[in-house]
Design a protein around this motif. Structure first.
Motif, short mmCIF file in Angstrom:
data_model
loop_
_atom_site.label_atom_id
_atom_site.label_comp_id
_atom_site.label_asym_id
_atom_site.label_seq_id
_atom_site.Cartn_x
_atom_site.Cartn_y
_atom_site.Cartn_z
N SER A 189 22.61 30.64 44.16
CA SER A 189 22.71 31.77 45.10
C SER A 189 23.30 31.50 46.17
O SER A 189 24.23 32.21 46.74
N ARG A 190 23.06 30.28 47.03
CA ARG A 190 23.63 29.91 48.18
C ARG A 190 25.35 29.92 47.87
O ARG A 190 26.02 30.28 48.69
N GLU A 191 25.63 29.20 46.72
CA GLU A 191 27.08 28.82 46.31
C GLU A 191 27.66 30.17 46.24
O GLU A 191 29.16 30.29 46.03
N GLU A 192 27.31 31.32 45.79
CA GLU A 192 27.56 32.54 45.56
C GLU A 192 27.70 33.40 46.65
O GLU A 192 28.11 34.70 46.63
N SER A 193 27.39 33.03 47.79
CA SER A 193 27.44 33.58 49.14
C SER A 193 28.53 33.27 49.82
O SER A 193 28.85 32.18 50.09
N PRO A 194 29.43 34.59 50.27
CA PRO A 194 30.61 34.21 51.09
C PRO A 194 30.29 33.29 52.19
O PRO A 194 31.14 32.57 52.73
N GLU A 243 37.53 29.31 51.42
CA GLU A 243 37.93 30.73 52.25
C GLU A 243 38.14 31.54 50.96
O GLU A 243 37.83 32.94 50.92
N GLN A 244 39.11 31.26 50.20
CA GLN A 244 39.57 32.08 49.00
C GLN A 244 38.36 32.48 48.14
O GLN A 244 38.15 33.64 47.77
N ILE A 256 34.55 36.78 45.97
CA ILE A 256 33.09 37.15 45.93
C ILE A 256 32.94 38.41 46.62
O ILE A 256 32.34 39.29 46.04
N GLU A 257 33.42 38.43 47.80
CA GLU A 257 33.27 39.62 48.58
C GLU A 257 34.09 40.93 47.77
O GLU A 257 33.46 42.05 47.79
N ARG A 258 35.23 40.56 47.35
CA ARG A 258 36.00 41.57 46.57
C ARG A 258 35.35 42.03 45.28
O ARG A 258 35.13 43.16 45.11
N ARG A 259 34.62 41.13 44.54
CA ARG A 259 33.94 41.52 43.32
C ARG A 259 32.70 42.28 43.78
O ARG A 259 32.15 43.12 43.07
N GLN A 275 32.04 46.09 42.37
CA GLN A 275 30.77 46.52 41.90
C GLN A 275 29.89 47.67 42.53
O GLN A 275 29.42 48.63 41.81
N GLU A 276 30.15 47.83 43.84
CA GLU A 276 29.51 48.77 44.55
C GLU A 276 30.33 50.27 44.35
O GLU A 276 29.71 51.32 44.12
#
Length: 54
Positions: A10-15, A38-39, A44-47, A51-52
């Motif tokens: 879960s940490r690694e999935e965090s921007p 950074e990429q 992750i943020e874009r995904r 989803q939102e």
């Protein structure tokens, strides 16, 4: 999978985690690896935004 593994994943999935990692890498002269993190943060943020919007 253990709880510790879940937390690490879960940490690694965090921007935020990836940006912090990029900062540490840059501080040690690893610019290319820092850019990769950074990429990943941006992806992750874009995904999450996509989803939102669904």
């Amino acid at each position: 999978m253990s709880t510790e593994d879940d937390r690490e994943k879960s940490r690694e999935e965090s921007p935020k985690w990836h940006r912090a990692r990029a900062a540490r890498l840059r501080a040690n002269g690893f610019e290319k690896m820092a850019e990769e993190h950074e990429q990943i943060a941006e992806i992750i943020e874009r995904r999450r935004r996509e989803q939102e919007n669904k």
